[in-house]
Design an enzyme around this catalytic site. Structure first.
Site, short mmCIF file in Angstrom:
data_model
loop_
_atom_site.label_atom_id
_atom_site.label_comp_id
_atom_site.label_asym_id
_atom_site.label_seq_id
_atom_site.Cartn_x
_atom_site.Cartn_y
_atom_site.Cartn_z
N SER A 429 0.83 -1.21 0.00
CA SER A 429 0.00 0.00 0.00
C SER A 429 0.86 1.25 0.00
CB SER A 429 -0.95 0.05 1.20
OG SER A 429 -0.92 -1.08 1.96
N HIS A 450 -2.65 -3.03 -6.24
CA HIS A 450 -3.14 -2.63 -4.92
C HIS A 450 -4.64 -2.90 -4.80
CE1 HIS A 450 -3.82 0.66 -1.71
NE2 HIS A 450 -3.47 -0.47 -1.14
N GLU A 462 -5.86 -0.94 -8.21
CA GLU A 462 -4.85 -0.04 -8.75
C GLU A 462 -3.69 -0.89 -9.27
OE1 GLU A 462 -5.46 3.86 -5.88
OE2 GLU A 462 -4.00 2.39 -5.24
N ASN A 500 -5.35 6.32 -1.83
CA ASN A 500 -4.82 6.82 -0.56
C ASN A 500 -4.28 8.24 -0.68
OD1 ASN A 500 -5.57 4.61 0.88
ND2 ASN A 500 -3.65 3.50 0.52
P1 NAD Z 1 -1.19 -10.03 7.24
O1 NAD Z 1 -0.26 -9.82 8.37
O2 NAD Z 1 -2.58 -10.43 7.52
O3 NAD Z 1 -0.59 -11.09 6.23
C1 NAD Z 1 0.77 -11.16 5.90
C2 NAD Z 1 1.11 -12.62 5.69
O4 NAD Z 1 2.38 -12.73 5.10
C3 NAD Z 1 1.15 -13.43 6.98
O5 NAD Z 1 0.33 -14.56 6.86
C4 NAD Z 1 2.61 -13.85 7.10
O6 NAD Z 1 2.77 -15.11 7.72
C5 NAD Z 1 3.03 -13.87 5.66
N1 NAD Z 1 4.46 -13.72 5.43
C6 NAD Z 1 5.32 -12.85 5.99
N2 NAD Z 1 6.55 -13.02 5.47
C7 NAD Z 1 6.45 -13.99 4.52
C8 NAD Z 1 7.38 -14.59 3.62
N3 NAD Z 1 8.64 -14.22 3.58
N4 NAD Z 1 6.91 -15.55 2.81
C9 NAD Z 1 5.63 -15.94 2.84
N5 NAD Z 1 4.73 -15.41 3.68
C10 NAD Z 1 5.14 -14.44 4.51
O7 NAD Z 1 -1.15 -8.66 6.42
P2 NAD Z 1 -2.19 -8.08 5.35
O8 NAD Z 1 -3.07 -7.10 6.01
O9 NAD Z 1 -2.78 -9.19 4.59
O10 NAD Z 1 -1.23 -7.24 4.40
C11 NAD Z 1 -0.43 -7.84 3.41
C12 NAD Z 1 0.01 -6.78 2.41
O11 NAD Z 1 -1.15 -6.18 1.82
C13 NAD Z 1 0.82 -5.64 2.98
O12 NAD Z 1 1.78 -5.25 2.05
C14 NAD Z 1 -0.22 -4.54 3.16
O13 NAD Z 1 0.34 -3.25 3.16
C15 NAD Z 1 -1.07 -4.77 1.96
N6 NAD Z 1 -2.44 -4.25 2.04
C16 NAD Z 1 -3.18 -4.41 3.15
C17 NAD Z 1 -4.49 -3.93 3.20
C18 NAD Z 1 -5.32 -4.12 4.42
O14 NAD Z 1 -6.42 -3.54 4.48
N7 NAD Z 1 -4.91 -4.92 5.39
C19 NAD Z 1 -5.02 -3.29 2.06
C20 NAD Z 1 -4.25 -3.17 0.92
C21 NAD Z 1 -2.96 -3.64 0.92
#
Ligand code: NAD
Length: 628
Positions: A429, A450, A462, A500
């Site tokens: 993000s 995104h 996006e 954003n």
């Molecule tokens: P999350 O913590 O729920 O999930 C992240 C996952 O990645 C976890 O399950 C973790 O075990 C895994 N992980 C970490 N390192 C790893 C690796 N080296 N190999 C494989 N798996 C690995 O986080 P999230 O909220 O799902 O966010 C994930 C991404 O999406 C981030 O970059 C975040 O900025 C982006 N994002 C989040 C949102 C939101 O609303 N949460 C919205 C848009 C984008």
């Protein structure tokens, strides 16, 4: 060349509508004239006893009125006249002593359905592509060719309002249950069935009338019941539109007026209401949005050789957390891609797989997929803690932690296993894509995609090429995003991308209003009144106050003083108040339900709400920040 051709099957005239040079059939002024002349001629031809109308297009019956032509209308009077002219032809068809039968295959929408409603008998193909509906409200209009009159008379007020007020379309099976069509047949026997029906009707056999059910008798057919239905419909429409969209209320009025004063008066009122809406600001803007969305569907955002765009059949999702699991679910359910999750945590992998499968089950319950689809697609979802199976992926979506080093490491690991043509997309993000791709061996296939949470529902995607991304990779991601059912926009690699970037100044301004002493309720109320589904403070609670705080730092670094956040929000994070997910943020949450504002927030922030500014002033301040 005309749009209508006539052939004969004994004494039945079969009219085929095939608009030359267009992929769809639509009603233009010329087409309407041609229909008028054709029906006039067939009406006087004594060798014709019945008329069947079919479409010459592959999967379209009639898509509706020509919107391009419609936007050229300048005045209310002109729009009303157009509606009256169209109604006259529909009336002529409805009053024709020779029965008119339509054979519907493919989309039968708007004016197309109003035409079918004016006919005496409707046969439809049982194909999923056959969809019937009146989508006018979605363009800020109402059906103006008699649809507000004939639909409630045919299927009852409640069912008619449900279709007219939502603009949704129904498949032919549902249409048969509603009484909207009389007969359902395979596409291959549509013509023959319609001709047979024409013969029956010409011999004086009437179409079978449906027996109304009990609710139907109580609510649709008695004036008191109807009054309840209309008052309920008005309340719902006002709640949903907050008074910003005039079309639903106008549609209710057109239907009610017609049922109370008869068809002729109803048609007159319908045309007047249509005229007023047609040149109104709301409709004009909705039409603009419709054109923009349609144009976007053909735009890859980059110059690209169409042959270079790849088909994505096998997707890898790295990071099966909150976002990864949701994205994988949409990839298999909507795009029907084979999905393989990879997470370092085996529990997360299992949850990702089961989330995708339950999403498939949900699609079956909503009748979007058959049991057979679900069995087949469920078998296409798997996962593990290693990269097994990644040597044959077409696209990877990475959704690991929001940390540049972690993301770069994942890209490096992927490049060891995936084929050179595999696109690697990051769901970051906030991290610049150019930084994520900087150390890659093949940076040209690395980019950003995104998604917004919840990814199963949010329509926007996006796509962000970094400085080194090749156009084929961008276009491949765009194409797959569309296959996932998303509206895709391609953006420059700049902080906040698009959503954003406009949201951050808005949220920031809301935080400043709060620390200046405006109450939380007033800020949220101003913006829901303006038309947003939730206010900015509620939105922060939904996103997470910790996430909002982190993001605001990124924007402050990128844009400097103009995006400086008020220096107090971190106090809430330190107090363990992260929003809905912790049960308390600006509001209190019990069992997941949002309650009242938690007054303790003001103590933590060290502010006291004093006199609230006018709602209009709050609105102006927040919207100016967003627009600028
Ligand atoms: P999350 O913590 O729920 O999930 C992240 C996952 O990645 C976890 O399950 C973790 O075990 C895994 N992980 C970490 N390192 C790893 C690796 N080296 N190999 C494989 N798996 C690995 O986080 P999230 O909220 O799902 O966010 C994930 C991404 O999406 C981030 O970059 C975040 O900025 C982006 N994002 C989040 C949102 C939101 O609303 N949460 C919205 C848009 C984008």
């Amino acid at each position: 060349m005309g749009a209508l051709t006539i052939d004969r099957e004994d004494d039945v005239a079969v009219v085929t509508f095939d608009l030359p040079g267009e992929s769809v059939n639509k009603f233009t002024a010329r087409v309407i004239e041609e229909f008028e002349a054709t029906f006039e001629h067939l009406g006087t031809d004594t060798s014709v006893s019945a008329i069947v109308v079919l479409s010459g297009k592959r999967d379209i019956f009639i898509a509706g009125a020509d919107i391009e032509e419609f936007v050229s209308i300048q005045t209310r009077e002109e729009a009303e006249t157009r509606s009256r002219e169209g109604q006259t032809i529909m009336n002529r068809i409805a009053d024709s002593p020779k029965p008119v039968i339509v054979g519907v295959h493919g989309a039968c929408l708007g004016g197309g359905l109003e035409f079918a409603l004016a006919a005496h008998y409707r046969v439809a193909s049982d194909d999923p592509k056959t969809q019937l509906g009146l989508p006018e409200v979605q363009l800020g209009l109402i059906p103006g060719l008699g649809g507000c009159q004939r639909l409630p008379r045919l299927i009852g007020v409640r069912a008619a309002l449900d279709l007219i007020l939502t603009g949704k379309s129904v498949r032919s099976q549902k249409a048969l249950r509603l009484g909207l069509v009389d007969e359902l047949v395979p596409q291959s026997s549509l013509r023959e069935t319609a001709i047979r029906a024409a013969g029956r009707l010409a011999r004086g056999q009437r179409a079978k009338k449906r027996r109304p059910g009990l609710m139907n008798l109580m609510l649709d057919r008695n004036p008191l019941g109807r009054r309840i239905v209309f008052s309920q419909a008005r309340k719902t429409a006002l709640r949903q539109t907050k008074g910003h969209y005039p079309a639903p209320l106008a549609a209710i009025e057109a239907v009610e007026h017609g049922l109370r004063h008869g068809l002729t008066e109803g048609l007159k009122r319908e045309a007047q209401l249509f005229g007023g809406l047609a040149v109104g600001d709301v409709s004009r803007k909705l039409v603009q949005l419709f054109f923009a969305t349609t144009a976007l569907k053909k735009d890859y955002g980059v110059d690209v050789d169409p042959d270079a765009i790849q088909d994505v059949r096998r997707v890898g999702v790295v990071g099966a957390g909150f976002m990864g699991a949701a994205i994988g679910a949409v990839a298999v359910t909507r795009a029907k891609a084979e999905v393989r999750f990879r997470d370092t945590d085996a529990g997360r992998v299992a949850r990702g797989v089961s989330h995708a499968r339950s999403h498939l089950e949900q699609a079956k319950r909503r009748r979007r997929l058959t049991s057979h689809d679900v069995d087949r697609l469920s078998a296409m979802v798997a996962g593990g803690v290693d990269y097994a199976g990644f040597e044959e992926r077409d696209l990877i979506i990475e959704a690991v932690f929001e940390d540049l080093e972690v993301k770069r490491k994942v890209v490096a690991e992927l490049e060891e296993v995936v084929p050179d043509t595999c696109v690697i997309a990051s769901n970051t993000s906030t991290i610049p894509i150019t930084q994520i791709q900087a150390q890659a061996t093949h940076p040209e296939r690395v980019l950003g995609v995104h998604f917004f949470s919840p990814a199963e529902k949010m329509p926007l995607l996006e796509v962000i090429p970094g400085s080194h991304t090749a156009s084929w990779a961008t276009a491949t991601a765009v194409k797959f995003g569309r296959a996932m059912g998303k509206t895709v926009i391609v953006l420059r690699d700049s902080p906040g991308f698009w959503v954003n970037r406009i949201l951050a100044p808005y949220i920031n301004e809301a935080a400043w209003l709060l620390v200046e002493g405006t109450s939380i309720e007033a800020i949220d109320r101003a913006m829901t009144r303006f038309g947003f589904p939730v206010g900015p403070i509620t939105l922060i609670d939904e996103v997470g106050i910790d996430v909002a705080e982190k993001t605001s730092k990124v924007f402050h670094d990128a844009f400097g003083a103009r995006l400086a956040p008020p220096p107090v929000v971190d106090k809430l994070v330190k107090a363990g108040r992260l929003g809905r997910k912790t049960g308390k943020g600006f509001y209190r949450y019990t069992k997941g339900k949002k309650g009242k504002v938690d007054r303790a927030v003001y103590d933590i922030l060290g502010v006291r709400p004093n006199r609230d500014p006018k709602l209009g002033d709050i609105e102006a301040r927040l919207m100016a920040a967003m627009l600028n």
